[in-house]
Design a protein around this motif. Structure first.
Motif, PDB file in Angstrom:
ATOM      1  N   LYS A   6       0.829  -1.210   0.000  1.00  0.00           N
ATOM      2  CA  LYS A   6       0.000   0.000   0.000  1.00  0.00           C
ATOM      3  C   LYS A   6       0.863   1.258   0.000  1.00  0.00           C
ATOM      4  N   ASP A   7       1.906   1.242   0.800  1.00  0.00           N
ATOM      5  CA  ASP A   7       2.804   2.385   0.890  1.00  0.00           C
ATOM      6  C   ASP A   7       3.529   2.618  -0.437  1.00  0.00           C
ATOM      7  N   ILE A  10       0.966   4.227  -2.872  1.00  0.00           N
ATOM      8  CA  ILE A  10       0.706   5.637  -2.545  1.00  0.00           C
ATOM      9  C   ILE A  10       1.844   6.531  -3.032  1.00  0.00           C
ATOM     10  N   SER A  14       1.723   9.403  -6.007  1.00  0.00           N
ATOM     11  CA  SER A  14       2.173  10.766  -5.729  1.00  0.00           C
ATOM     12  C   SER A  14       3.181  11.238  -6.777  1.00  0.00           C
ATOM     13  N   ASN A  21      -4.616  13.167  -3.654  1.00  0.00           N
ATOM     14  CA  ASN A  21      -4.929  13.126  -2.209  1.00  0.00           C
ATOM     15  C   ASN A  21      -5.594  11.809  -1.823  1.00  0.00           C
ATOM     16  N   SER A  23      -5.991   8.477   0.002  1.00  0.00           N
ATOM     17  CA  SER A  23      -5.498   8.017   1.310  1.00  0.00           C
ATOM     18  C   SER A  23      -5.081   6.558   1.243  1.00  0.00           C
ATOM     19  N   ILE A  24      -4.152   6.194   2.123  1.00  0.00           N
ATOM     20  CA  ILE A  24      -3.683   4.805   2.154  1.00  0.00           C
ATOM     21  C   ILE A  24      -4.809   3.855   2.567  1.00  0.00           C
ATOM     22  N   GLU A  25      -5.779   4.382   3.338  1.00  0.00           N
ATOM     23  CA  GLU A  25      -6.917   3.551   3.778  1.00  0.00           C
ATOM     24  C   GLU A  25      -7.792   3.128   2.604  1.00  0.00           C
ATOM     25  N   SER A  26      -7.773   3.921   1.529  1.00  0.00           N
ATOM     26  CA  SER A  26      -8.641   3.615   0.379  1.00  0.00           C
ATOM     27  C   SER A  26      -7.990   2.642  -0.610  1.00  0.00           C
TER      28      SER A  26
END
Length: 570
Positions: A6-7, A10, A14, A21, A23-26
Protein backbone atom coordinates in the motif's frame (compact mmCIF):
# COMPACT_ATOMS: atom_id res chain seq x y z
CA UNK A 1 3.36 -7.12 3.57
CA UNK A 2 0.05 -5.57 2.60
CA UNK A 3 0.98 -2.32 4.28
CA UNK A 4 4.33 -2.29 2.46
CA UNK A 5 2.54 -2.69 -0.89
CA UNK A 6 0.00 0.00 0.00
CA UNK A 7 2.80 2.39 0.89
CA UNK A 8 4.60 1.66 -2.38
CA UNK A 9 1.40 2.34 -4.35
CA UNK A 10 0.71 5.64 -2.54
CA UNK A 11 4.25 6.87 -3.22
CA UNK A 12 3.94 5.86 -6.87
CA UNK A 13 0.61 7.70 -7.28
CA UNK A 14 2.17 10.77 -5.73
CA UNK A 15 4.97 10.69 -8.33
CA UNK A 16 2.40 10.43 -11.13
CA UNK A 17 0.45 13.41 -9.75
CA UNK A 18 1.72 15.30 -6.70
CA UNK A 19 -1.73 16.79 -6.14
CA UNK A 20 -3.14 13.31 -5.57
CA UNK A 21 -4.93 13.13 -2.21
CA UNK A 22 -5.77 9.42 -2.21
CA UNK A 23 -5.50 8.02 1.31
CA UNK A 24 -3.68 4.81 2.15
CA UNK A 25 -6.92 3.55 3.78
CA UNK A 26 -8.64 3.61 0.38
CA UNK A 27 -6.02 1.37 -1.24
CA UNK A 28 -7.20 -2.24 -1.40
CA UNK A 29 -4.70 -5.10 -1.45
CA UNK A 30 -5.86 -8.71 -1.30
CA UNK A 31 -4.19 -12.12 -1.26
CA UNK A 32 -4.33 -13.89 -4.63
CA UNK A 33 -6.26 -17.15 -4.55
CA UNK A 34 -4.35 -18.54 -7.54
CA UNK A 35 -0.55 -18.44 -7.19
CA UNK A 36 -0.04 -17.96 -10.94
CA UNK A 37 -1.43 -14.43 -10.48
CA UNK A 38 1.08 -13.64 -7.76
CA UNK A 39 0.86 -13.35 -3.99
CA UNK A 40 -1.00 -10.06 -3.65
CA UNK A 41 -3.23 -8.05 -5.97
CA UNK A 42 -4.62 -4.50 -6.01
CA UNK A 43 -7.53 -2.97 -7.95
CA UNK A 44 -6.22 0.57 -7.35
CA UNK A 45 -5.91 1.44 -11.06
CA UNK A 46 -9.53 0.46 -11.78
CA UNK A 47 -10.75 2.28 -8.71
CA UNK A 48 -9.00 5.59 -9.38
CA UNK A 49 -8.31 5.65 -13.16
CA UNK A 50 -10.99 8.33 -13.64
CA UNK A 51 -9.09 10.73 -11.36
CA UNK A 52 -6.07 10.54 -13.68
CA UNK A 53 -8.07 10.58 -16.92
CA UNK A 54 -6.49 7.27 -17.89
CA UNK A 55 -7.66 3.80 -18.76
CA UNK A 56 -7.17 1.36 -15.83
CA UNK A 57 -4.46 -0.68 -17.60
CA UNK A 58 -2.57 2.49 -18.56
CA UNK A 59 -2.67 3.76 -14.97
CA UNK A 60 -1.54 0.33 -13.75
CA UNK A 61 1.53 0.48 -16.05
CA UNK A 62 2.38 3.98 -14.81
CA UNK A 63 2.06 2.87 -11.16
CA UNK A 64 4.40 -0.09 -11.80
CA UNK A 65 6.88 2.15 -13.63
CA UNK A 66 7.03 4.62 -10.72
CA UNK A 67 7.14 2.06 -7.89
CA UNK A 68 10.47 2.13 -6.11
CA UNK A 69 12.48 -1.07 -5.77
CA UNK A 70 11.86 -3.16 -2.68
CA UNK A 71 13.68 -6.30 -1.56
CA UNK A 72 10.36 -7.93 -0.65
CA UNK A 73 8.99 -7.67 -4.20
CA UNK A 74 10.28 -10.02 -6.91
CA UNK A 75 8.14 -8.71 -9.79
CA UNK A 76 4.93 -6.80 -10.54
CA UNK A 77 2.52 -7.46 -13.42
CA UNK A 78 -0.63 -5.97 -14.93
CA UNK A 79 -3.46 -8.47 -15.32
CA UNK A 80 -6.96 -8.46 -16.79
CA UNK A 81 -8.75 -5.09 -16.91
CA UNK A 82 -6.12 -3.44 -14.73
CA UNK A 83 -5.24 -5.52 -11.67
CA UNK A 84 -1.71 -5.04 -10.35
CA UNK A 85 -0.27 -8.37 -9.19
CA UNK A 86 2.69 -8.54 -6.82
CA UNK A 87 5.03 -11.51 -6.51
CA UNK A 88 6.92 -11.45 -3.20
CA UNK A 89 10.20 -13.10 -2.27
CA UNK A 90 10.14 -16.46 -0.54
CA UNK A 91 11.71 -15.11 2.63
CA UNK A 92 8.98 -12.49 2.87
CA UNK A 93 6.33 -15.20 2.78
CA UNK A 94 7.96 -16.93 5.75
CA UNK A 95 7.78 -13.78 7.88
CA UNK A 96 4.19 -14.64 8.79
CA UNK A 97 5.37 -17.73 10.72
CA UNK A 98 7.82 -15.65 12.73
CA UNK A 99 5.13 -13.06 13.46
CA UNK A 100 2.60 -15.65 14.65
CA UNK A 101 5.15 -17.29 16.95
CA UNK A 102 6.02 -13.86 18.30
CA UNK A 103 2.43 -12.57 18.74
CA UNK A 104 0.97 -15.91 19.88
CA UNK A 105 -2.59 -15.32 21.18
CA UNK A 106 -2.50 -11.69 19.99
CA UNK A 107 -1.95 -12.60 16.34
CA UNK A 108 -4.73 -11.22 14.14
CA UNK A 109 -5.75 -8.48 16.54
CA UNK A 110 -5.82 -4.92 15.22
CA UNK A 111 -6.69 -1.41 16.41
CA UNK A 112 -9.39 -0.52 13.88
CA UNK A 113 -11.92 0.11 16.63
CA UNK A 114 -9.70 1.77 19.20
CA UNK A 115 -11.56 4.36 21.32
CA UNK A 116 -14.89 3.33 19.80
CA UNK A 117 -17.71 1.88 21.89
CA UNK A 118 -20.37 -0.48 20.56
CA UNK A 119 -23.51 -1.74 22.33
CA UNK A 120 -24.73 -5.09 21.02
CA UNK A 121 -28.20 -6.20 22.03
CA UNK A 122 -29.09 -9.79 21.19
CA UNK A 123 -31.23 -12.76 22.23
CA UNK A 124 -33.71 -10.54 24.19
CA UNK A 125 -36.29 -13.34 24.16
CA UNK A 126 -39.52 -12.63 26.03
CA UNK A 127 -39.37 -14.10 29.56
CA UNK A 128 -42.45 -16.20 28.86
CA UNK A 129 -40.59 -19.50 28.63
CA UNK A 130 -37.15 -21.09 28.38
CA UNK A 131 -34.84 -20.32 25.48
CA UNK A 132 -35.54 -22.75 22.66
CA UNK A 133 -33.44 -23.81 19.67
CA UNK A 134 -34.92 -20.93 17.66
CA UNK A 135 -33.17 -18.47 19.97
CA UNK A 136 -29.85 -20.31 19.73
CA UNK A 137 -28.74 -18.95 16.38
CA UNK A 138 -29.11 -15.29 17.38
CA UNK A 139 -27.38 -16.02 20.69
CA UNK A 140 -24.34 -17.66 19.05
CA UNK A 141 -24.20 -15.05 16.30
CA UNK A 142 -24.33 -12.12 18.73
CA UNK A 143 -21.67 -13.52 21.04
CA UNK A 144 -19.28 -14.46 18.22
CA UNK A 145 -19.74 -11.09 16.53
CA UNK A 146 -18.97 -9.40 19.87
CA UNK A 147 -15.73 -11.40 20.12
CA UNK A 148 -14.73 -10.54 16.56
CA UNK A 149 -15.31 -6.83 17.15
CA UNK A 150 -13.17 -7.03 20.30
CA UNK A 151 -10.35 -8.53 18.20
CA UNK A 152 -10.62 -5.38 16.07
CA UNK A 153 -10.10 -3.14 19.08
CA UNK A 154 -13.70 -2.08 19.79
CA UNK A 155 -14.96 -1.68 23.34
CA UNK A 156 -17.99 -3.97 23.44
CA UNK A 157 -20.99 -4.02 25.79
CA UNK A 158 -23.37 -6.97 25.43
CA UNK A 159 -26.95 -6.35 26.54
CA UNK A 160 -30.11 -8.41 26.95
CA UNK A 161 -33.41 -6.52 26.77
CA UNK A 162 -35.99 -8.14 29.06
CA UNK A 163 -39.58 -7.61 27.88
CA UNK A 164 -41.05 -7.97 31.37
CA UNK A 165 -44.06 -5.71 30.79
CA UNK A 166 -47.08 -5.97 28.52
CA UNK A 167 -49.79 -8.42 27.57
CA UNK A 168 -47.61 -11.50 26.99
CA UNK A 169 -46.34 -11.34 30.56
CA UNK A 170 -49.93 -11.05 31.83
CA UNK A 171 -50.82 -14.14 29.78
CA UNK A 172 -47.86 -16.00 31.32
CA UNK A 173 -49.10 -14.98 34.77
CA UNK A 174 -52.59 -16.32 34.00
CA UNK A 175 -51.09 -19.58 32.74
CA UNK A 176 -49.13 -19.99 35.98
CA UNK A 177 -52.14 -19.10 38.14
CA UNK A 178 -54.30 -21.72 36.45
CA UNK A 179 -51.66 -24.45 36.96
CA UNK A 180 -51.24 -23.22 40.54
CA UNK A 181 -54.98 -23.74 41.17
CA UNK A 182 -54.85 -27.21 39.62
CA UNK A 183 -52.07 -28.13 42.06
CA UNK A 184 -54.17 -26.96 45.00
CA UNK A 185 -57.34 -28.70 43.81
CA UNK A 186 -57.12 -31.34 41.10
CA UNK A 187 -60.85 -30.90 40.42
CA UNK A 188 -59.99 -27.61 38.74
CA UNK A 189 -59.91 -27.98 34.96
CA UNK A 190 -59.04 -25.00 32.78
CA UNK A 191 -59.08 -24.11 29.12
CA UNK A 192 -55.53 -23.23 27.97
CA UNK A 193 -56.39 -21.81 24.58
CA UNK A 194 -54.28 -18.66 24.05
CA UNK A 195 -52.25 -19.48 27.18
CA UNK A 196 -48.81 -21.07 27.70
CA UNK A 197 -48.89 -24.85 28.07
CA UNK A 198 -45.27 -25.94 28.47
CA UNK A 199 -44.03 -28.13 31.32
CA UNK A 200 -42.10 -25.15 32.66
CA UNK A 201 -45.46 -23.53 33.61
CA UNK A 202 -46.08 -26.46 35.98
CA UNK A 203 -42.59 -25.96 37.43
CA UNK A 204 -43.24 -22.27 38.13
CA UNK A 205 -46.65 -23.02 39.65
CA UNK A 206 -45.18 -25.74 41.87
CA UNK A 207 -42.43 -23.39 43.08
CA UNK A 208 -45.01 -20.73 43.97
CA UNK A 209 -47.24 -23.28 45.68
CA UNK A 210 -44.35 -24.61 47.79
CA UNK A 211 -43.32 -21.16 48.98
CA UNK A 212 -46.66 -19.34 49.16
CA UNK A 213 -49.21 -22.15 49.64
CA UNK A 214 -52.74 -20.75 49.06
CA UNK A 215 -51.79 -17.08 49.19
CA UNK A 216 -52.88 -16.52 45.57
CA UNK A 217 -55.91 -18.82 45.52
CA UNK A 218 -59.15 -17.52 43.95
CA UNK A 219 -62.39 -19.32 44.79
CA UNK A 220 -64.29 -20.59 41.76
CA UNK A 221 -61.71 -19.29 39.30
CA UNK A 222 -62.56 -22.13 36.93
CA UNK A 223 -66.22 -21.07 36.75
CA UNK A 224 -65.39 -17.50 35.75
CA UNK A 225 -67.02 -16.56 32.45
CA UNK A 226 -64.46 -15.39 29.90
CA UNK A 227 -65.37 -13.35 26.83
CA UNK A 228 -61.81 -12.66 25.75
CA UNK A 229 -58.29 -12.80 27.17
CA UNK A 230 -58.19 -9.08 28.01
CA UNK A 231 -61.38 -9.31 30.11
CA UNK A 232 -60.00 -12.44 31.82
CA UNK A 233 -56.78 -10.63 32.77
CA UNK A 234 -58.74 -7.63 34.07
CA UNK A 235 -61.12 -9.80 36.13
CA UNK A 236 -58.32 -11.81 37.76
CA UNK A 237 -56.46 -8.61 38.63
CA UNK A 238 -59.59 -7.17 40.25
CA UNK A 239 -60.35 -10.28 42.29
CA UNK A 240 -56.80 -11.15 43.31
CA UNK A 241 -55.68 -7.50 43.53
CA UNK A 242 -53.16 -5.78 41.29
CA UNK A 243 -50.49 -6.15 43.96
CA UNK A 244 -50.82 -9.95 44.25
CA UNK A 245 -51.13 -10.38 40.48
CA UNK A 246 -47.87 -8.48 40.04
CA UNK A 247 -46.27 -10.60 42.76
CA UNK A 248 -47.09 -13.78 40.81
CA UNK A 249 -45.89 -12.07 37.63
CA UNK A 250 -42.55 -11.18 39.19
CA UNK A 251 -42.11 -14.68 40.58
CA UNK A 252 -42.82 -16.18 37.16
CA UNK A 253 -40.51 -13.79 35.28
CA UNK A 254 -37.70 -14.27 37.81
CA UNK A 255 -38.03 -18.06 37.56
CA UNK A 256 -37.71 -17.91 33.78
CA UNK A 257 -34.87 -15.37 33.90
CA UNK A 258 -32.84 -17.67 36.16
CA UNK A 259 -33.41 -20.48 33.66
CA UNK A 260 -32.43 -18.25 30.71
CA UNK A 261 -29.19 -17.15 32.42
CA UNK A 262 -28.35 -20.77 33.20
CA UNK A 263 -28.83 -21.73 29.54
CA UNK A 264 -26.74 -18.81 28.34
CA UNK A 265 -23.89 -19.82 30.65
CA UNK A 266 -24.05 -23.33 29.17
CA UNK A 267 -23.73 -21.63 25.77
CA UNK A 268 -20.63 -19.78 26.93
CA UNK A 269 -22.45 -16.42 26.85
CA UNK A 270 -22.28 -13.75 29.55
CA UNK A 271 -24.04 -10.42 29.22
CA UNK A 272 -22.62 -7.17 30.57
CA UNK A 273 -26.07 -5.74 31.29
CA UNK A 274 -29.74 -6.71 31.53
CA UNK A 275 -32.16 -3.91 30.66
CA UNK A 276 -35.74 -4.38 31.91
CA UNK A 277 -38.67 -2.97 29.98
CA UNK A 278 -40.45 -2.36 33.29
CA UNK A 279 -37.79 0.21 34.22
CA UNK A 280 -39.09 2.41 31.40
CA UNK A 281 -42.51 2.52 33.08
CA UNK A 282 -41.07 3.77 36.35
CA UNK A 283 -40.24 7.41 37.13
CA UNK A 284 -42.31 8.59 34.16
CA UNK A 285 -39.56 7.58 31.70
CA UNK A 286 -42.03 6.50 29.04
CA UNK A 287 -44.22 9.57 29.55
CA UNK A 288 -41.19 11.82 29.08
CA UNK A 289 -40.36 10.16 25.77
CA UNK A 290 -43.95 10.42 24.54
CA UNK A 291 -44.00 14.10 25.55
CA UNK A 292 -40.77 14.74 23.67
CA UNK A 293 -42.15 13.14 20.50
CA UNK A 294 -45.43 15.07 20.81
CA UNK A 295 -43.70 18.39 21.51
CA UNK A 296 -41.50 17.92 18.44
CA UNK A 297 -44.38 17.17 16.07
CA UNK A 298 -43.76 13.42 15.72
CA UNK A 299 -47.25 12.36 16.93
CA UNK A 300 -50.94 13.09 16.40
CA UNK A 301 -54.22 11.92 17.88
CA UNK A 302 -56.81 9.89 15.98
CA UNK A 303 -59.63 7.59 17.16
CA UNK A 304 -58.78 8.44 20.80
CA UNK A 305 -55.28 6.97 20.32
CA UNK A 306 -51.86 8.59 20.01
CA UNK A 307 -50.11 7.83 16.73
CA UNK A 308 -46.42 8.00 15.79
CA UNK A 309 -45.66 9.66 12.43
CA UNK A 310 -43.50 6.72 11.43
CA UNK A 311 -44.37 6.96 7.74
CA UNK A 312 -42.36 10.19 7.61
CA UNK A 313 -39.25 8.33 8.73
CA UNK A 314 -39.40 5.40 6.32
CA UNK A 315 -42.15 3.11 7.69
CA UNK A 316 -44.96 1.91 5.43
CA UNK A 317 -47.60 3.56 7.65
CA UNK A 318 -48.05 5.41 10.94
CA UNK A 319 -48.17 3.37 14.18
CA UNK A 320 -50.06 3.59 17.46
CA UNK A 321 -48.06 4.55 20.56
CA UNK A 322 -50.88 4.82 23.13
CA UNK A 323 -54.04 2.79 22.55
CA UNK A 324 -57.61 3.98 23.05
CA UNK A 325 -57.69 2.33 26.51
CA UNK A 326 -54.50 4.31 27.38
CA UNK A 327 -52.28 1.20 27.41
CA UNK A 328 -48.91 1.65 25.74
CA UNK A 329 -47.86 -0.43 22.73
CA UNK A 330 -44.61 -2.36 22.45
CA UNK A 331 -43.43 0.28 19.97
CA UNK A 332 -43.62 3.03 22.60
CA UNK A 333 -41.36 1.21 25.07
CA UNK A 334 -39.03 0.13 22.25
CA UNK A 335 -38.63 3.78 21.24
CA UNK A 336 -37.99 4.74 24.87
CA UNK A 337 -35.40 1.96 25.12
CA UNK A 338 -33.56 3.22 22.05
CA UNK A 339 -33.59 6.76 23.40
CA UNK A 340 -31.85 5.33 26.46
CA UNK A 341 -29.28 3.67 24.19
CA UNK A 342 -28.55 7.02 22.54
CA UNK A 343 -28.12 8.69 25.95
CA UNK A 344 -25.41 6.18 26.87
CA UNK A 345 -23.14 7.68 24.18
CA UNK A 346 -22.12 4.63 22.18
CA UNK A 347 -20.48 5.24 18.79
CA UNK A 348 -22.56 2.43 17.37
CA UNK A 349 -25.54 0.39 18.48
CA UNK A 350 -26.14 -3.06 17.00
CA UNK A 351 -29.47 -4.88 17.34
CA UNK A 352 -29.63 -8.55 16.41
CA UNK A 353 -33.21 -9.59 15.68
CA UNK A 354 -35.01 -12.57 14.24
CA UNK A 355 -35.85 -12.27 10.54
CA UNK A 356 -39.58 -12.07 11.39
CA UNK A 357 -38.91 -8.53 12.72
CA UNK A 358 -37.86 -7.17 9.31
CA UNK A 359 -40.95 -4.96 9.09
CA UNK A 360 -40.05 -3.38 12.43
CA UNK A 361 -36.68 -2.07 11.21
CA UNK A 362 -37.70 1.26 9.51
CA UNK A 363 -39.73 2.60 12.45
CA UNK A 364 -37.05 1.81 15.05
CA UNK A 365 -34.24 3.18 12.88
CA UNK A 366 -36.26 6.31 12.24
CA UNK A 367 -37.03 6.78 15.93
CA UNK A 368 -33.37 6.20 16.84
CA UNK A 369 -32.27 8.89 14.39
CA UNK A 370 -34.68 11.39 15.94
CA UNK A 371 -32.77 11.11 19.21
CA UNK A 372 -29.22 10.43 17.96
CA UNK A 373 -29.08 13.30 15.44
CA UNK A 374 -26.26 11.52 13.62
CA UNK A 375 -24.01 11.20 16.67
CA UNK A 376 -24.51 7.43 16.85
CA UNK A 377 -25.32 4.76 14.26
CA UNK A 378 -27.90 2.00 14.60
CA UNK A 379 -27.19 -1.25 12.76
CA UNK A 380 -29.96 -3.88 12.74
CA UNK A 381 -28.88 -7.37 11.71
CA UNK A 382 -31.52 -10.00 10.98
CA UNK A 383 -30.96 -13.67 11.72
CA UNK A 384 -32.94 -16.30 9.84
CA UNK A 385 -34.55 -19.26 11.55
CA UNK A 386 -32.78 -22.57 11.99
CA UNK A 387 -34.58 -25.78 11.05
CA UNK A 388 -33.79 -28.67 13.36
CA UNK A 389 -33.25 -32.16 11.94
CA UNK A 390 -32.39 -35.62 13.20
CA UNK A 391 -30.78 -37.03 10.11
CA UNK A 392 -33.40 -36.60 7.40
CA UNK A 393 -36.31 -36.06 9.81
CA UNK A 394 -37.34 -32.46 10.46
CA UNK A 395 -38.43 -31.67 14.03
CA UNK A 396 -41.59 -29.55 14.21
CA UNK A 397 -42.05 -27.12 17.10
CA UNK A 398 -44.66 -24.76 18.56
CA UNK A 399 -43.73 -22.34 21.36
CA UNK A 400 -47.21 -21.52 22.67
CA UNK A 401 -48.29 -25.17 22.80
CA UNK A 402 -45.09 -26.04 24.66
CA UNK A 403 -44.02 -28.48 21.93
CA UNK A 404 -40.41 -27.43 21.39
CA UNK A 405 -36.83 -28.42 22.15
CA UNK A 406 -35.12 -26.07 24.57
CA UNK A 407 -31.69 -24.68 23.85
CA UNK A 408 -30.52 -26.30 27.08
CA UNK A 409 -31.62 -29.72 25.80
CA UNK A 410 -29.74 -29.17 22.55
CA UNK A 411 -26.60 -28.03 24.38
CA UNK A 412 -26.65 -31.06 26.65
CA UNK A 413 -27.16 -33.47 23.75
CA UNK A 414 -24.81 -31.94 21.20
CA UNK A 415 -22.41 -29.90 23.33
CA UNK A 416 -21.51 -26.21 23.39
CA UNK A 417 -18.82 -26.39 20.72
CA UNK A 418 -20.92 -27.99 18.00
CA UNK A 419 -23.98 -25.92 18.90
CA UNK A 420 -22.15 -22.60 18.56
CA UNK A 421 -20.25 -23.58 15.42
CA UNK A 422 -23.25 -25.01 13.57
CA UNK A 423 -25.38 -21.95 14.35
CA UNK A 424 -22.89 -19.53 12.78
CA UNK A 425 -21.51 -21.71 9.99
CA UNK A 426 -23.79 -20.03 7.44
CA UNK A 427 -24.44 -16.38 6.70
CA UNK A 428 -26.94 -15.14 9.26
CA UNK A 429 -29.55 -13.92 6.75
CA UNK A 430 -29.73 -17.37 5.12
CA UNK A 431 -31.90 -20.23 6.33
CA UNK A 432 -29.97 -23.08 7.89
CA UNK A 433 -30.60 -26.72 8.72
CA UNK A 434 -29.14 -27.93 12.02
CA UNK A 435 -28.61 -31.71 11.89
CA UNK A 436 -28.32 -33.01 15.46
CA UNK A 437 -26.94 -36.38 14.35
CA UNK A 438 -24.21 -34.74 12.25
CA UNK A 439 -23.30 -32.40 15.13
CA UNK A 440 -22.82 -35.43 17.42
CA UNK A 441 -20.80 -37.49 14.94
CA UNK A 442 -17.07 -38.12 15.36
CA UNK A 443 -15.90 -38.11 11.75
CA UNK A 444 -14.66 -35.69 9.11
CA UNK A 445 -18.21 -34.88 7.98
CA UNK A 446 -18.64 -32.96 11.23
CA UNK A 447 -16.74 -29.67 10.73
CA UNK A 448 -16.22 -29.16 14.47
CA UNK A 449 -14.68 -32.60 14.90
CA UNK A 450 -12.59 -32.04 11.76
CA UNK A 451 -11.18 -28.72 13.04
CA UNK A 452 -10.58 -29.91 16.59
CA UNK A 453 -8.89 -33.06 15.28
CA UNK A 454 -6.46 -30.91 13.27
CA UNK A 455 -5.47 -29.10 16.47
CA UNK A 456 -5.19 -32.38 18.39
CA UNK A 457 -2.97 -33.83 15.67
CA UNK A 458 -0.56 -30.91 15.99
CA UNK A 459 -0.48 -31.34 19.77
CA UNK A 460 0.24 -35.06 19.30
CA UNK A 461 3.21 -34.28 17.05
CA UNK A 462 4.73 -31.98 19.66
CA UNK A 463 4.17 -34.60 22.35
CA UNK A 464 5.99 -37.16 20.20
CA UNK A 465 8.82 -34.72 19.56
CA UNK A 466 9.41 -34.36 23.30
CA UNK A 467 9.17 -38.10 23.89
CA UNK A 468 11.72 -38.71 21.10
CA UNK A 469 14.11 -36.03 22.33
CA UNK A 470 13.37 -33.78 19.35
CA UNK A 471 12.48 -30.59 21.20
CA UNK A 472 11.33 -27.73 18.99
CA UNK A 473 13.84 -24.91 18.51
CA UNK A 474 12.80 -22.03 16.26
CA UNK A 475 15.25 -20.57 13.78
CA UNK A 476 13.87 -18.34 11.04
CA UNK A 477 16.79 -19.25 8.74
CA UNK A 478 15.46 -22.83 8.58
CA UNK A 479 12.12 -21.73 7.13
CA UNK A 480 13.55 -21.50 3.61
CA UNK A 481 13.57 -25.32 3.68
CA UNK A 482 9.78 -25.27 3.46
CA UNK A 483 9.36 -25.80 -0.27
CA UNK A 484 6.47 -28.26 -0.66
CA UNK A 485 3.27 -27.05 -2.28
CA UNK A 486 1.27 -28.13 0.80
CA UNK A 487 3.56 -26.07 3.04
CA UNK A 488 3.15 -22.97 0.91
CA UNK A 489 -0.65 -23.43 0.97
CA UNK A 490 -0.64 -23.43 4.77
CA UNK A 491 1.59 -20.33 4.85
CA UNK A 492 -0.76 -18.55 2.46
CA UNK A 493 -3.76 -19.51 4.56
CA UNK A 494 -2.07 -18.30 7.76
CA UNK A 495 -1.24 -15.00 6.04
CA UNK A 496 -4.92 -14.37 5.30
CA UNK A 497 -6.04 -14.74 8.94
CA UNK A 498 -5.72 -11.03 9.89
CA UNK A 499 -7.79 -10.12 6.82
CA UNK A 500 -10.50 -12.59 7.83
CA UNK A 501 -10.69 -10.97 11.28
CA UNK A 502 -11.07 -7.53 9.68
CA UNK A 503 -13.60 -8.60 7.05
CA UNK A 504 -15.71 -10.54 9.56
CA UNK A 505 -16.02 -7.34 11.61
CA UNK A 506 -16.57 -4.99 8.67
CA UNK A 507 -19.31 -7.18 7.18
CA UNK A 508 -20.70 -8.46 10.52
CA UNK A 509 -20.21 -12.01 9.23
CA UNK A 510 -18.73 -14.51 11.74
CA UNK A 511 -19.28 -17.32 9.24
CA UNK A 512 -16.23 -16.06 7.33
CA UNK A 513 -14.14 -17.22 10.27
CA UNK A 514 -15.79 -20.65 10.51
CA UNK A 515 -15.19 -21.13 6.78
CA UNK A 516 -11.56 -20.15 7.29
CA UNK A 517 -11.14 -22.63 10.13
CA UNK A 518 -12.44 -25.47 7.97
CA UNK A 519 -10.11 -24.52 5.11
CA UNK A 520 -7.07 -24.27 7.39
CA UNK A 521 -7.93 -27.63 9.00
CA UNK A 522 -8.17 -29.19 5.54
CA UNK A 523 -4.70 -27.91 4.61
CA UNK A 524 -3.27 -29.23 7.91
CA UNK A 525 -4.83 -32.68 7.47
CA UNK A 526 -3.58 -32.90 3.87
CA UNK A 527 -0.08 -31.96 4.98
CA UNK A 528 -0.11 -34.40 7.91
CA UNK A 529 -1.26 -37.28 5.71
CA UNK A 530 1.39 -36.67 3.03
CA UNK A 531 4.54 -35.68 4.93
CA UNK A 532 6.44 -36.73 8.01
CA UNK A 533 7.04 -33.83 10.36
CA UNK A 534 9.55 -35.39 12.75
CA UNK A 535 12.26 -36.13 10.18
CA UNK A 536 15.89 -36.84 11.05
CA UNK A 537 17.11 -33.58 9.50
CA UNK A 538 16.86 -31.25 12.51
CA UNK A 539 16.70 -28.07 10.39
CA UNK A 540 13.84 -29.31 8.22
CA UNK A 541 12.12 -30.80 11.29
CA UNK A 542 12.23 -27.49 13.15
CA UNK A 543 11.02 -25.62 10.09
CA UNK A 544 8.01 -27.95 9.82
CA UNK A 545 7.37 -27.75 13.57
CA UNK A 546 7.41 -23.95 13.30
CA UNK A 547 4.81 -24.16 10.52
CA UNK A 548 2.40 -26.37 12.47
CA UNK A 549 3.03 -24.45 15.71
CA UNK A 550 1.93 -21.27 13.91
CA UNK A 551 -1.11 -23.17 12.64
CA UNK A 552 -1.91 -24.29 16.18
CA UNK A 553 -1.93 -20.68 17.43
CA UNK A 554 -4.27 -19.59 14.64
CA UNK A 555 -6.65 -22.49 15.29
CA UNK A 556 -6.63 -21.72 19.01
CA UNK A 557 -7.17 -17.99 18.46
CA UNK A 558 -10.05 -18.52 16.05
CA UNK A 559 -11.57 -21.16 18.35
CA UNK A 560 -11.50 -18.67 21.22
CA UNK A 561 -13.38 -16.12 19.09
CA UNK A 562 -16.00 -18.62 17.91
CA UNK A 563 -16.28 -20.02 21.42
CA UNK A 564 -15.17 -23.61 20.88
CA UNK A 565 -12.47 -25.52 22.73
CA UNK A 566 -9.36 -26.83 21.00
CA UNK A 567 -8.50 -30.16 22.68
CA UNK A 568 -4.93 -31.41 22.95
CA UNK A 569 -6.03 -34.98 22.26
CA UNK A 570 -9.08 -36.77 20.87
Amino acid sequence: MKNIIKDLIIKSLSKIDKSSNISIESIEVSICKDKKFGDFSSNVSMKFAHLYDLKPRDLARKIIHEIEENDNILKIEVAGPGFINFFVSKNTQFEIIEKILEDKTSFGKNKEGNNKKILIEFVSANPTGPLHVGHGRGAAFGDCLSNILKENGYEISKEYYVNDAGKQIDILTLSVLQRYHELIDNNYDFNYEDLYKGEYVWDIAAEIHRKHEKNFFIENLNSMKINNIDDYISSVKNILSEKKFNEVKNLAVNFIQVNIKKTLILSGINFDSWFFESSLLRDNNLKKVISFLSNNNHTYEKDNALWFKSQQIGDEKDRVLIKENKDHTYLSTDIAYHKNKVERKFNKVINIWGADHHGYVPRIKGAFNIFSKGESDLIILLVQFANLFRGKDKISMSTRSGNFITLEQLLKEVGKDATRFFYIARKSDQHMDFDIELAKSNNSNNPVYYIQYAHARICSIFKQSIENGMQFSFNKDYLELLSKEEEMKIIKKLSSYPDIIKKSAEKYEPHLLTNYMRELAQEIHSYYNKFQILVDDSKLRNARLALIEASRYVLKNSGRIIGINMPDKM
